[in-house]
Design a protein around this motif. Structure first.
Motif, short mmCIF file in Angstrom:
data_model
loop_
_atom_site.label_atom_id
_atom_site.label_comp_id
_atom_site.label_asym_id
_atom_site.label_seq_id
_atom_site.Cartn_x
_atom_site.Cartn_y
_atom_site.Cartn_z
N MET A 78 0.81 -1.22 0.00
CA MET A 78 0.00 0.00 0.00
C MET A 78 0.84 1.27 0.00
O MET A 78 0.37 2.33 -0.38
CB MET A 78 -0.94 0.00 1.20
CG MET A 78 -1.99 -1.10 1.15
SD MET A 78 -3.14 -1.04 2.53
CE MET A 78 -2.06 -1.43 3.91
N ALA A 79 2.10 1.18 0.42
CA ALA A 79 2.95 2.36 0.48
C ALA A 79 3.32 2.87 -0.90
O ALA A 79 3.83 4.00 -1.02
CB ALA A 79 4.23 2.05 1.27
N ALA A 110 5.20 8.47 4.86
CA ALA A 110 5.09 9.31 3.66
C ALA A 110 4.78 8.54 2.39
O ALA A 110 4.22 9.11 1.45
CB ALA A 110 6.38 10.12 3.48
N GLY A 111 5.15 7.26 2.30
CA GLY A 111 4.83 6.50 1.10
C GLY A 111 5.52 7.03 -0.14
O GLY A 111 6.73 6.88 -0.31
N THR A 112 4.76 7.69 -1.00
CA THR A 112 5.35 8.32 -2.19
C THR A 112 5.99 9.66 -1.87
O THR A 112 6.80 10.16 -2.65
CB THR A 112 4.29 8.54 -3.28
OG1 THR A 112 3.32 9.49 -2.81
CG2 THR A 112 3.61 7.24 -3.67
N GLY A 113 5.59 10.28 -0.75
CA GLY A 113 6.13 11.58 -0.37
C GLY A 113 5.45 12.76 -1.01
O GLY A 113 5.91 13.89 -0.85
N THR A 127 11.18 16.83 6.18
CA THR A 127 11.72 15.50 6.40
C THR A 127 10.65 14.49 6.06
O THR A 127 9.57 14.49 6.66
CB THR A 127 12.17 15.31 7.86
OG1 THR A 127 13.16 16.30 8.19
CG2 THR A 127 12.76 13.93 8.06
N LEU A 128 10.92 13.64 5.07
CA LEU A 128 10.01 12.56 4.70
C LEU A 128 10.41 11.30 5.46
O LEU A 128 11.58 10.91 5.43
CB LEU A 128 10.08 12.28 3.19
CG LEU A 128 9.79 13.45 2.25
CD1 LEU A 128 10.00 13.02 0.80
CD2 LEU A 128 8.37 13.96 2.43
N THR A 129 9.46 10.65 6.12
CA THR A 129 9.80 9.47 6.91
C THR A 129 8.86 8.32 6.58
O THR A 129 7.70 8.51 6.21
CB THR A 129 9.71 9.75 8.42
OG1 THR A 129 8.34 9.94 8.80
CG2 THR A 129 10.52 10.96 8.80
N ASP A 130 9.39 7.12 6.72
CA ASP A 130 8.62 5.90 6.54
C ASP A 130 9.49 4.75 7.01
O ASP A 130 10.62 4.96 7.50
CB ASP A 130 8.18 5.72 5.08
CG ASP A 130 6.85 4.97 4.97
OD1 ASP A 130 6.69 3.96 5.70
OD2 ASP A 130 5.99 5.37 4.16
N LEU A 131 9.00 3.53 6.84
CA LEU A 131 9.80 2.36 7.14
C LEU A 131 10.96 2.25 6.15
O LEU A 131 10.87 2.77 5.03
CB LEU A 131 8.93 1.11 7.08
CG LEU A 131 7.82 1.01 8.15
CD1 LEU A 131 6.94 -0.21 7.88
CD2 LEU A 131 8.42 0.95 9.55
N GLY A 179 0.40 13.81 7.94
CA GLY A 179 0.17 12.38 7.76
C GLY A 179 -1.03 12.17 6.87
O GLY A 179 -2.09 12.76 7.09
N ALA A 180 -0.87 11.33 5.84
CA ALA A 180 -1.97 11.04 4.91
C ALA A 180 -2.22 9.54 4.90
O ALA A 180 -1.32 8.75 4.59
CB ALA A 180 -1.63 11.55 3.51
N ASP A 181 -3.43 9.14 5.24
CA ASP A 181 -3.83 7.73 5.28
C ASP A 181 -2.87 6.90 6.11
O ASP A 181 -2.40 5.85 5.67
CB ASP A 181 -3.97 7.18 3.86
CG ASP A 181 -5.35 7.44 3.28
OD1 ASP A 181 -6.34 7.09 3.96
OD2 ASP A 181 -5.45 8.00 2.18
#
Length: 284
Positions: A78-79, A110-113, A127-131, A179-181
């Motif tokens: 989904m990311a 952020a997924g796609t950012g 700052t974009l963050t995710d796993l 934060g989105a979704d």
């Protein structure tokens, strides 16, 4: 997650989405004798034999053109997609004429950012963050939009940030949290709440935009869990996509909200003043 919104191809209005032109079609000059028979049978694109594929899209918000790659496949899941919650938040920035110049901004999950990158093209230090598994996609999209970000005086950095842990190399003290979704898995709610509490000091303001999924407890998160620590206001509810857009600020002495969840979605003068200050000129 809510299904991604597909805009009409070639649309030039707000938030339009188009196919990204191929940067390299991979064509080569043929020999005079013509192509090899095997070339006619087997495609040249190696991605056709891969379990992942990259979809390039262009989005228009706030007079900016964002070039976003979605790395579809089982690794990102989904990311990889641009979801309705992200598009709703981008449209809100456009509608409110948001100005992030001089502001430090962090996007969670952020997924796609796309949301954080738009904030950077509006002058933000983002700052974009995710796993860790999503960082390659984030870096790809940051690079695709680097010229637009630099032209606006913004900045984008990419960091890994698993929720519910110490922030590590990610500093505290951001002006804006996005934060989105990100509210779709009840098992992650405590970790997400913990991360929001670490990032959102009293001066900060957060905007969360999510598909409302009663079966997954999304409304419970916004109406019961968050109000224990934050002033929460529902700014928009898009009936067509069932996306809710919320503003969060930490509770303070100047806040008119009570601890009761029933009062959590009412407006608050102190919270609204923080948003107005953000919109004003982008200077702290």
């Amino acid at each position: 997650m809510a299904a991604p919104t597909e805009a009409r191809r070639g649309e030039t209005g707000t938030g339009a989405e188009e196919d990204e032109a191929a940067e390299d079609d991979g064509s080569e000059d043929e020999d005079e004798a013509g192509p090899c028979p095997l070339v006619a049978v087997f495609p040249r694109d190696p991605e056709l034999f891969s379990d992942t594929f990259r979809e390039l899209r262009r989005f228009r918000f706030c007079g900016r053109v964002l070039r976003i790659a979605q790395h579809h496949g089982p690794r990102l899941g989904m990311a990889a997609a641009v979801w309705d919650g992200a598009l709703a938040l981008c449209r809100f920035f456009e509608e409110q004429h948001m100005n992030f110049r001089g502001r430090s901004v962090i996007e969670l999950g952020a997924g796609t950012g796309i949301v954080g990158i738009l904030a950077a093209t509006l002058g933000g230090d983002v700052t974009l963050t995710d796993l860790p598994l999503a960082l390659e996609q984030l870096r790809d999209n940051a690079e695709r939009n680097a010229a637009a970000v630099a032209a606006a005086g913004g900045r984008v950095v990419v960091e890994a940030l698993p929720w519910g842990r110490e922030l590590g190399c990610v500093p505290r003290g951001y002006d804006v949290v996005l934060g989105a979704d990100v509210v779709y898995e009840p098992r992650c709610f405590p970790a997400l709440l913990d991360t929001l509490l670490q990032l959102c000091g009293p001066p900060a303001i957060a905007f969360l935009s999510c598909g409302m999924r009663p079966q997954l407890g999304t409304e419970t998160f916004f109406q019961q869990l968050l109000p224990m620590h934050f002033c929460v206001q529902l700014l928009r509810h898009h009936q067509d996509t069932n996306v809710g857009l919320y503003r969060l600020t930490r509770r303070s002495d100047g806040c008119s909200h009570t601890q009761a969840p029933t009062a959590a979605l009412t407006d608050c003068t102190a919270c609204r003043q923080r948003q107005d200050a953000l919109l004003a000129d982008g200077t702290p």
